[in-house]
Write an enzyme that holds these catalytic residues in place. Sequence first.
Site, PDB file in Angstrom:
ATOM      1  N   GLU A   1      -4.603  -6.144  40.373  1.00  0.00           N
ATOM      2  CA  GLU A   1      -5.985  -5.765  40.692  1.00  0.00           C
ATOM      3  C   GLU A   1      -6.323  -6.048  42.155  1.00  0.00           C
ATOM      4  OE1 GLU A   1      -5.066  -8.316  38.812  1.00  0.00           O
ATOM      5  OE2 GLU A   1      -6.405 -10.042  38.983  1.00  0.00           O
TER       6      GLU A   1
ATOM      7  N   CYS B   1      -1.431 -11.924  34.740  1.00  0.00           N
ATOM      8  CA  CYS B   1      -1.114 -13.333  34.979  1.00  0.00           C
ATOM      9  C   CYS B   1      -1.204 -14.136  33.677  1.00  0.00           C
ATOM     10  CB  CYS B   1      -2.010 -13.897  36.076  1.00  0.00           C
ATOM     11  SG  CYS B   1      -1.293 -15.365  36.822  1.00  0.00           S
TER      12      CYS B   1
ATOM     13  N   GLN C   1       1.277 -14.308  30.318  1.00  0.00           N
ATOM     14  CA  GLN C   1       1.779 -15.553  29.730  1.00  0.00           C
ATOM     15  C   GLN C   1       1.407 -15.647  28.254  1.00  0.00           C
ATOM     16  OE1 GLN C   1       0.305 -18.650  32.349  1.00  0.00           O
ATOM     17  NE2 GLN C   1       1.608 -18.008  34.046  1.00  0.00           N
TER      18      GLN C   1
ATOM     19  N   HIS D   1      -1.044 -10.313  40.254  1.00  0.00           N
ATOM     20  CA  HIS D   1      -2.396  -9.757  40.079  1.00  0.00           C
ATOM     21  C   HIS D   1      -2.490  -8.370  40.730  1.00  0.00           C
ATOM     22  CE1 HIS D   1      -4.446 -13.325  38.472  1.00  0.00           C
ATOM     23  NE2 HIS D   1      -3.572 -14.007  39.182  1.00  0.00           N
TER      24      HIS D   1
HETATM   25  N1  GLN Z   1      -3.057 -20.658  34.434  1.00  0.00           N
HETATM   26  C1  GLN Z   1      -1.903 -19.840  34.663  1.00  0.00           C
HETATM   27  C2  GLN Z   1      -0.983 -20.422  35.717  1.00  0.00           C
HETATM   28  O1  GLN Z   1      -1.406 -21.244  36.514  1.00  0.00           O
HETATM   29  C3  GLN Z   1      -2.309 -18.433  35.028  1.00  0.00           C
HETATM   30  C4  GLN Z   1      -2.986 -18.321  36.347  1.00  0.00           C
HETATM   31  C5  GLN Z   1      -3.733 -17.043  36.525  1.00  0.00           C
HETATM   32  O2  GLN Z   1      -4.031 -16.337  35.573  1.00  0.00           O
HETATM   33  N2  GLN Z   1      -4.080 -16.726  37.750  1.00  0.00           N
HETATM   34  O3  GLN Z   1       0.162 -20.075  35.803  1.00  0.00           O
END
Ligand code: GLN
Length: 549
Positions: free
Chosen positions: A521, A390, A394, A519
Amino acid sequence: MQTGPKYIFVVGGVMSGIGKGVSTSSIGKILQSRGYRVTAIKIDPYINVDAGTMNPIEHGEVFVTTDGLECDQDIGNYERFLDTDMHTYNYMTTGAVYLSVITRERNLEYGGKCVEVVPHVPEEVMRRIEFCAKKTKADFVLVEIGGTVGEYQNLLFLEAGRMMKLKSPKGVLFVMVSYFPIPAMIGEMKTKPTQYAVRSLNTAGIQPDIILARSSVPLDKPRKRKVSVFCNMQEEDVISAPDIKSIYEIPLNFEKDKLGDRLLEKFGMNKRKARGLEGWRAVVKNAQQAKETVTIGIIGKYFSTGDFTLSDSYISVIEAIKHASWHQKKTPRILWLDAEAYEKDPRKLAELDTLDGVIVPGGFGGRGVEGKINAIQYCREHKIPFLGLCYGLQLAVAEFARHKAGLIDANTTEVNPRTKHPIIDILPEQESNVAQKKYGGTMRLGAYTCKLIPGTKAYAAYGKPHVEERHRHRYEFNNEYRKKLEDKGLVISGINPERNLVEIIELPDHPFFVGTQFHPELLSRFMKPHPLFFAFIAAAGSTKKKQSR
Ligand code: GLN
């Protein structure tokens, strides 16, 4: 014998954090291994309507179900043990219960009655428990009440349990998971705190049927007798639950103590042989006998509370690493790496060379972000196996954009809203949520389809063209930059077909460099490691072999 689902309430005695969730999961497992349908409910005594608004340092990881509920990490334990998807109806908080009662009152559904805390609140709790039983068609419904008996906060849930027992005396049992300390200055196991806890449960009109005695060692005969006399129970209903190396040994220990048979007997049901635990036992053995170690660093920021280090914030990541390692007969060694340290002193990055693999897990906000980006760059350039989850994806995209595509200040707009290169940007439907401060339960949540691109590492790991994975985010890969980054060698290996959103990225000229917007996991189970974690651990192992050659 009474028909219909059986309910087992699990409550905590003396203190929290002694493994009520894994005890509940393990009870579920031993019943499931006898061929019964089992489900579990977690009750959190918080006013928060769900766990999505809770800080992970205070409450631990926020788990997400397929149907998009942000809930307590114990739901993750249930899924990992029972290999069964949990849903919105498997979780409730005080806030959610009150919200239902108040909404119903506003809709005149109580027909002009005075709506009172008792009985209307416990009735709503019962309604929810029975709804879950009906939806899942479970033979056994485990109901774990958060917190510890004697707390003001969970009284109404105990009250619901008491009322259910009244309604169905043969259909409800109470298990108390209690703590038996061995104070160093005394050197003897003490039963008194548990005696008080039982008395406190008694004042709520409830007698425990079973006590699971958590301590560093098993209970001896004199102490079992003491608990039996003072807590008004049979000795064989006081079951030892000593510390063990891995939580997955607990169902096997319960089985040794005949807990499953005892529960069936108490419900007036016939004994059944546990047949479903052979595979489980084999993986536990793998874990105990694994010789090769695989060292994985997790770079995060939700670790410390005062002088203590918490791993609960990333519990699913940790469990996923363990599952994948054990199925490859490896022992995982997990290190906590503080992202901010790599910001202050980039020389510290050299420590990553000693690792077999690095994970950058989910996260929010700006703190530690530059440190994570530095670490990701180090993994990319030094060919250290990397898995980004996630936020990890990014930030890996931001790093690639900055250092491979020359987009110097590329960033996510979550951290820098004024960046010239908003490589990760807010999802259009999220803008109004954030503007109106509608934070609760509004992220992109739950399972969405991901289409895998043939010929990629991701496709090879899954071995199929479509998967469903769980999400929790507001920001997303900005497709305007897709071509530019692809030209520089970034491979998009998974996309959401409905919205053309980037779900997985990877690098081809690297032992393992994969990031996921979802995710993975959250889907790893003890008996079914997640394919991407499996591939990551396999790659991590082979790098190590290469180094030592
Ligand atoms: N902060 C990022 C978003 O909102 C990643 C969220 C996360 O890692 N769960 O997109």
